[in-house]
Design a protein around this motif. Structure first.
Motif, PDB file in Angstrom:
ATOM      1  N   MET A  49       0.826  -1.210   0.000  1.00 31.01           N
ATOM      2  CA  MET A  49       0.000   0.000   0.000  1.00 31.01           C
ATOM      3  C   MET A  49       0.863   1.264   0.000  1.00 31.01           C
ATOM      4  O   MET A  49       0.565   2.231  -0.702  1.00 31.01           O
ATOM      5  CB  MET A  49      -0.947   0.000   1.207  1.00 31.01           C
ATOM      6  CG  MET A  49      -2.033  -1.051   1.143  1.00 31.01           C
ATOM      7  SD  MET A  49      -3.183  -0.795  -0.222  1.00 31.01           S
ATOM      8  CE  MET A  49      -4.081   0.629   0.348  1.00 31.01           C
ATOM      9  N   ILE A  50       1.939   1.257   0.775  1.00 29.81           N
ATOM     10  CA  ILE A  50       2.820   2.423   0.828  1.00 29.81           C
ATOM     11  C   ILE A  50       3.473   2.646  -0.535  1.00 29.81           C
ATOM     12  O   ILE A  50       3.510   3.769  -1.049  1.00 29.81           O
ATOM     13  CB  ILE A  50       3.874   2.272   1.933  1.00 29.81           C
ATOM     14  CG1 ILE A  50       3.210   2.324   3.312  1.00 29.81           C
ATOM     15  CG2 ILE A  50       4.941   3.371   1.824  1.00 29.81           C
ATOM     16  CD1 ILE A  50       4.123   1.964   4.464  1.00 29.81           C
ATOM     17  N   PHE A  51       3.994   1.585  -1.140  1.00 28.12           N
ATOM     18  CA  PHE A  51       4.655   1.739  -2.441  1.00 28.12           C
ATOM     19  C   PHE A  51       3.660   2.075  -3.551  1.00 28.12           C
ATOM     20  O   PHE A  51       4.018   2.763  -4.507  1.00 28.12           O
ATOM     21  CB  PHE A  51       5.498   0.505  -2.777  1.00 28.12           C
ATOM     22  CG  PHE A  51       6.798   0.473  -2.030  1.00 28.12           C
ATOM     23  CD1 PHE A  51       7.795   1.395  -2.312  1.00 28.12           C
ATOM     24  CD2 PHE A  51       7.025  -0.457  -1.039  1.00 28.12           C
ATOM     25  CE1 PHE A  51       8.998   1.391  -1.625  1.00 28.12           C
ATOM     26  CE2 PHE A  51       8.223  -0.478  -0.343  1.00 28.12           C
ATOM     27  CZ  PHE A  51       9.203   0.442  -0.640  1.00 28.12           C
ATOM     28  N   LEU A  52       2.427   1.604  -3.432  1.00 26.84           N
ATOM     29  CA  LEU A  52       1.400   1.989  -4.394  1.00 26.84           C
ATOM     30  C   LEU A  52       1.125   3.492  -4.297  1.00 26.84           C
ATOM     31  O   LEU A  52       1.078   4.193  -5.308  1.00 26.84           O
ATOM     32  CB  LEU A  52       0.113   1.193  -4.160  1.00 26.84           C
ATOM     33  CG  LEU A  52      -1.072   1.542  -5.062  1.00 26.84           C
ATOM     34  CD1 LEU A  52      -0.745   1.233  -6.522  1.00 26.84           C
ATOM     35  CD2 LEU A  52      -2.311   0.771  -4.610  1.00 26.84           C
ATOM     36  N   PHE A  78       3.976  15.819   0.068  1.00 23.53           N
ATOM     37  CA  PHE A  78       3.887  14.396  -0.258  1.00 23.53           C
ATOM     38  C   PHE A  78       5.062  13.614   0.325  1.00 23.53           C
ATOM     39  O   PHE A  78       4.878  12.558   0.943  1.00 23.53           O
ATOM     40  CB  PHE A  78       3.820  14.209  -1.777  1.00 23.53           C
ATOM     41  CG  PHE A  78       3.763  12.775  -2.195  1.00 23.53           C
ATOM     42  CD1 PHE A  78       2.588  12.061  -2.080  1.00 23.53           C
ATOM     43  CD2 PHE A  78       4.884  12.138  -2.694  1.00 23.53           C
ATOM     44  CE1 PHE A  78       2.523  10.729  -2.458  1.00 23.53           C
ATOM     45  CE2 PHE A  78       4.832  10.821  -3.081  1.00 23.53           C
ATOM     46  CZ  PHE A  78       3.651  10.109  -2.963  1.00 23.53           C
ATOM     47  N   VAL A  79       6.258  14.119   0.140  1.00 19.93           N
ATOM     48  CA  VAL A  79       7.459  13.437   0.655  1.00 19.93           C
ATOM     49  C   VAL A  79       7.383  13.323   2.178  1.00 19.93           C
ATOM     50  O   VAL A  79       7.701  12.274   2.753  1.00 19.93           O
ATOM     51  CB  VAL A  79       8.742  14.169   0.201  1.00 19.93           C
ATOM     52  CG1 VAL A  79       9.962  13.670   0.946  1.00 19.93           C
ATOM     53  CG2 VAL A  79       8.936  14.010  -1.299  1.00 19.93           C
ATOM     54  N   THR A  80       6.938  14.379   2.834  1.00 18.13           N
ATOM     55  CA  THR A  80       6.795  14.336   4.291  1.00 18.13           C
ATOM     56  C   THR A  80       5.764  13.288   4.700  1.00 18.13           C
ATOM     57  O   THR A  80       5.989  12.521   5.644  1.00 18.13           O
ATOM     58  CB  THR A  80       6.392  15.727   4.825  1.00 18.13           C
ATOM     59  OG1 THR A  80       7.337  16.692   4.375  1.00 18.13           O
ATOM     60  CG2 THR A  80       6.332  15.736   6.337  1.00 18.13           C
ATOM     61  N   GLY A  81       4.648  13.227   3.987  1.00 14.60           N
ATOM     62  CA  GLY A  81       3.623  12.228   4.282  1.00 14.60           C
ATOM     63  C   GLY A  81       4.128  10.807   4.089  1.00 14.60           C
ATOM     64  O   GLY A  81       3.858   9.922   4.914  1.00 14.60           O
ATOM     65  N   ILE A  82       4.867  10.571   3.019  1.00 15.55           N
ATOM     66  CA  ILE A  82       5.427   9.238   2.774  1.00 15.55           C
ATOM     67  C   ILE A  82       6.425   8.878   3.872  1.00 15.55           C
ATOM     68  O   ILE A  82       6.461   7.726   4.333  1.00 15.55           O
ATOM     69  CB  ILE A  82       6.072   9.166   1.367  1.00 15.55           C
ATOM     70  CG1 ILE A  82       4.992   9.201   0.287  1.00 15.55           C
ATOM     71  CG2 ILE A  82       6.943   7.925   1.221  1.00 15.55           C
ATOM     72  CD1 ILE A  82       4.067   7.996   0.243  1.00 15.55           C
ATOM     73  N   CYS A  83       7.210   9.846   4.315  1.00 15.23           N
ATOM     74  CA  CYS A  83       8.144   9.591   5.428  1.00 15.23           C
ATOM     75  C   CYS A  83       7.392   9.184   6.689  1.00 15.23           C
ATOM     76  O   CYS A  83       7.822   8.276   7.410  1.00 15.23           O
ATOM     77  CB  CYS A  83       9.013  10.813   5.693  1.00 15.23           C
ATOM     78  SG  CYS A  83      10.246  11.115   4.412  1.00 15.23           S
ATOM     79  N   PHE A  84       6.251   9.823   6.938  1.00 11.29           N
ATOM     80  CA  PHE A  84       5.422   9.438   8.078  1.00 11.29           C
ATOM     81  C   PHE A  84       4.907   8.002   7.916  1.00 11.29           C
ATOM     82  O   PHE A  84       4.836   7.259   8.898  1.00 11.29           O
ATOM     83  CB  PHE A  84       4.234  10.394   8.246  1.00 11.29           C
ATOM     84  CG  PHE A  84       4.509  11.580   9.112  1.00 11.29           C
ATOM     85  CD1 PHE A  84       4.352  11.508  10.484  1.00 11.29           C
ATOM     86  CD2 PHE A  84       4.908  12.781   8.565  1.00 11.29           C
ATOM     87  CE1 PHE A  84       4.593  12.601  11.290  1.00 11.29           C
ATOM     88  CE2 PHE A  84       5.158  13.884   9.350  1.00 11.29           C
ATOM     89  CZ  PHE A  84       4.999  13.795  10.731  1.00 11.29           C
ATOM     90  N   LEU A  85       4.543   7.613   6.684  1.00  6.89           N
ATOM     91  CA  LEU A  85       4.072   6.243   6.464  1.00  6.89           C
ATOM     92  C   LEU A  85       5.172   5.221   6.748  1.00  6.89           C
ATOM     93  O   LEU A  85       4.922   4.182   7.367  1.00  6.89           O
ATOM     94  CB  LEU A  85       3.573   6.068   5.025  1.00  6.89           C
ATOM     95  CG  LEU A  85       2.196   6.617   4.702  1.00  6.89           C
ATOM     96  CD1 LEU A  85       1.844   6.332   3.241  1.00  6.89           C
ATOM     97  CD2 LEU A  85       1.139   6.047   5.622  1.00  6.89           C
ATOM     98  N   LEU A 105      -1.251  14.771   5.010  1.00  8.22           N
ATOM     99  CA  LEU A 105      -0.231  15.394   4.160  1.00  8.22           C
ATOM    100  C   LEU A 105      -0.321  14.902   2.716  1.00  8.22           C
ATOM    101  O   LEU A 105      -0.224  15.696   1.776  1.00  8.22           O
ATOM    102  CB  LEU A 105       1.160  15.133   4.726  1.00  8.22           C
ATOM    103  CG  LEU A 105       1.522  15.918   5.978  1.00  8.22           C
ATOM    104  CD1 LEU A 105       2.756  15.318   6.646  1.00  8.22           C
ATOM    105  CD2 LEU A 105       1.760  17.377   5.647  1.00  8.22           C
ATOM    106  N   ILE A 106      -0.495  13.612   2.532  1.00  6.58           N
ATOM    107  CA  ILE A 106      -0.539  13.053   1.178  1.00  6.58           C
ATOM    108  C   ILE A 106      -1.796  13.517   0.439  1.00  6.58           C
ATOM    109  O   ILE A 106      -1.719  13.924  -0.726  1.00  6.58           O
ATOM    110  CB  ILE A 106      -0.439  11.515   1.220  1.00  6.58           C
ATOM    111  CG1 ILE A 106       0.959  11.117   1.688  1.00  6.58           C
ATOM    112  CG2 ILE A 106      -0.751  10.903  -0.144  1.00  6.58           C
ATOM    113  CD1 ILE A 106       1.111   9.643   1.998  1.00  6.58           C
TER     114      ILE A 106
END
Length: 130
Positions: A49-52, A78-85, A105-106
């Motif tokens: 899910m994260i990589f999707l 987006f980058v900050t949100g992905i870092c949180f994930l 964030l995403i």
């Protein structure tokens, strides 16, 4: 008729689907392990899910940045949100505390990208390549 996918809408959908999976699904399907089904704490599914979300986001935000608005704000969010994930996967004790800002964030990044693309649609400035 030329149908083109709205990548920001798809990004918002995948982010919300991830949030539903992570936050609500454990409450609704606590009985699934009785039947041998475990998608609640499945690390492979979590990373899928994260990589999707990452793949859809990269495509949508890069396209919006390059072809339309040239704003780094959606990319930064987006980058900050992905870092949180990714942090929520590493620090599982803070799972929900890290999940909600990640999704916000995403989704905000995709929403800003979508709005910026609509505003700058066919700007035809000298730095645009369309």
């Amino acid at each position: 008729m030329n149908l083109k996918p709205n990548w920001d809408a798809l990004g918002i959908f995948t982010s919300v689907a991830c949030a539903i999976h992570c936050a609500i699904l454990p409450l609704l399907v606590a009985s699934l392990p009785i039947f041998g089904i475990n998608i609640v704490e499945n690390v492979k599914f979590e990373f899928f899910m994260i990589f999707l979300a990452l793949a859809v986001g990269i495509y949508a935000l890069y396209h919006g940045y390059k072809k339309h608005h040239h704003s780094l704000l959606p990319i930064g969010l987006f980058v900050t949100g992905i870092c949180f994930l990714f942090a929520k996967q590493i620090f599982s004790a803070w799972h929900l505390l890290l999940l909600f800002p990640a999704v916000i964030l995403i989704v905000t990044a995709h929403w800003l990208n979508y709005r910026s693309c609509q505003k700058a649609n066919h700007c035809h400035a000298t730095d645009c390549n369309h």
